[in-house]
Write a protein that holds these residues in place. Sequence first.
Motif, short mmCIF file in Angstrom:
data_model
loop_
_atom_site.label_atom_id
_atom_site.label_comp_id
_atom_site.label_asym_id
_atom_site.label_seq_id
_atom_site.Cartn_x
_atom_site.Cartn_y
_atom_site.Cartn_z
N GLU A 5 0.84 -1.20 0.00
CA GLU A 5 0.00 0.00 0.00
C GLU A 5 0.87 1.25 0.00
OE1 GLU A 5 -3.93 -1.59 2.43
OE2 GLU A 5 -2.17 -0.89 3.53
N LEU A 6 1.96 1.17 0.77
CA LEU A 6 2.86 2.31 0.85
C LEU A 6 3.49 2.59 -0.51
CD1 LEU A 6 4.32 4.47 2.50
CD2 LEU A 6 6.05 2.76 3.08
N ARG A 7 3.90 1.49 -1.21
CA ARG A 7 4.52 1.66 -2.52
C ARG A 7 3.55 2.34 -3.48
NH1 ARG A 7 5.60 -3.24 -3.48
NH2 ARG A 7 7.65 -3.26 -2.50
N LYS A 8 2.27 1.88 -3.46
CA LYS A 8 1.26 2.47 -4.36
C LYS A 8 1.07 3.95 -4.03
CE LYS A 8 -1.50 -1.58 -5.35
NZ LYS A 8 -2.56 -2.37 -4.76
N HIS A 9 1.05 4.23 -2.73
CA HIS A 9 0.85 5.60 -2.28
C HIS A 9 1.99 6.50 -2.78
CE1 HIS A 9 -1.69 7.79 0.61
NE2 HIS A 9 -0.65 8.58 0.75
N LEU A 10 3.21 5.99 -2.66
CA LEU A 10 4.37 6.77 -3.09
C LEU A 10 4.37 6.96 -4.60
CD1 LEU A 10 7.12 5.29 -0.76
CD2 LEU A 10 5.91 7.45 -0.52
N ASN A 11 3.98 5.90 -5.32
CA ASN A 11 3.91 6.01 -6.78
C ASN A 11 2.90 7.09 -7.19
OD1 ASN A 11 5.78 4.05 -7.16
ND2 ASN A 11 4.32 2.42 -7.53
N PHE A 12 1.81 7.14 -6.43
CA PHE A 12 0.77 8.12 -6.70
C PHE A 12 1.33 9.53 -6.56
CE2 PHE A 12 -2.54 10.88 -4.81
CZ PHE A 12 -3.43 10.91 -5.85
N TYR A 13 2.07 9.78 -5.48
CA TYR A 13 2.63 11.12 -5.28
C TYR A 13 3.71 11.43 -6.31
CZ TYR A 13 -0.11 11.93 -1.17
OH TYR A 13 -1.17 12.13 -0.35
N GLN A 14 4.46 10.41 -6.69
CA GLN A 14 5.48 10.63 -7.71
C GLN A 14 4.82 11.07 -9.02
OE1 GLN A 14 7.74 7.16 -8.91
NE2 GLN A 14 9.61 8.36 -8.64
N ASP A 15 3.67 10.44 -9.30
CA ASP A 15 2.94 10.76 -10.51
C ASP A 15 2.45 12.21 -10.49
OD1 ASP A 15 1.83 10.09 -12.94
OD2 ASP A 15 -0.12 9.75 -12.05
N LEU A 16 2.20 12.70 -9.27
CA LEU A 16 1.75 14.08 -9.13
C LEU A 16 2.91 15.08 -9.21
CD1 LEU A 16 -0.76 13.76 -6.17
CD2 LEU A 16 -1.32 14.18 -8.54
N GLY A 17 4.12 14.56 -9.27
CA GLY A 17 5.27 15.46 -9.37
C GLY A 17 6.01 15.65 -8.05
N VAL A 18 5.59 14.91 -7.00
CA VAL A 18 6.29 15.03 -5.72
C VAL A 18 7.44 14.03 -5.73
CG1 VAL A 18 6.05 14.78 -3.21
CG2 VAL A 18 4.14 15.65 -4.57
N ASP A 19 8.66 14.56 -5.80
CA ASP A 19 9.81 13.68 -5.92
C ASP A 19 10.44 13.31 -4.59
OD1 ASP A 19 9.64 13.73 -8.68
OD2 ASP A 19 10.68 15.64 -8.77
N GLU A 20 10.25 14.17 -3.60
CA GLU A 20 10.89 13.91 -2.32
C GLU A 20 9.89 14.01 -1.20
OE1 GLU A 20 14.17 16.44 -1.59
OE2 GLU A 20 15.06 16.06 -3.54
N ILE A 21 9.86 13.03 -0.34
CA ILE A 21 9.05 13.13 0.87
C ILE A 21 9.88 12.63 2.01
CG2 ILE A 21 6.89 12.75 -0.36
CD1 ILE A 21 6.84 9.99 0.99
N TYR A 22 9.45 12.91 3.21
CA TYR A 22 10.16 12.35 4.35
C TYR A 22 9.15 11.72 5.29
CZ TYR A 22 8.51 16.45 6.85
OH TYR A 22 7.70 17.41 7.39
#
Length: 240
Positions: A5-22
């Motif tokens: 679920e976490l991987r999907k969530h991160l992929n979703f944000y990457q798709d939105l243009g968010v490259d870095e999160i903490y």
Amino acid sequence: MTRDELRKHLNFYQDLGVDEIYLRPISSPDSVEGATLTATTAIPSLAPEGDTLLKIRQDIGDDCRRCRLCEARSKIVFGSGNEQSSLVFVGEGPGADEDAQGFPFVGRAGQLLTQMIENTASKEGIPIRRPDVYICNVVKCRPPENRTPQPDEMEICGQFLFRQLMAIRPKAICAMGSTAAKALLGTKEGVTKLRGKWHKWRDIQVMVTYHPSYLLRPYNQDAKREAWEDLKKVLHFVYD
Ligand code: SF4
């Protein structure tokens, strides 16, 4: 949240243009590699470092197909106004005029919004006009037949709204109508209950009021008066 679920969530944000999160540290000291992540995992800081409205617009792209609202739209309606404004108005989604022109609140409801902002500001001695504020919507494409955006559409496109708000960092947000209130406050309460009081989105003050298209209905005179009161409160809070 599981790893998948976490991987999907991160992929979703990457798709939105968010490259870095903490991530804030997971609260359980016993958490180990491969274990199920606890619900306290903080995800994510929505806005990439140095995010700008230009970057967000580029990330959306010219032919966004992330949700089904792409199917009937003519133009993506991103937002307009002063990009450094201390006040942001958030509506629900584009209507027919907005869809045709690519700008928010340009139809009858938009004209009423302009009047409300400019007349109230002038009466209250606050020197602002509509171009001094920023105006956008929860979803950037027109829902067919002007229906209310569905929860998944609000969630997908709402991430762009959140990035817009984080990039502008206004002193206050005016949420117009129940869709905007729901997107920002995550509540099912109606506008009648929420309006007139301060709420918060992250650390930004939010005032909920009626959507201008609701105020255009002839039998809503009381709501019109209340909306003017709400607006007065917002303008004094931001500009006094
Ligand atoms: S509503 Fe938003 S997410 Fe959906 S297609 Fe339009 S721009 Fe993309």
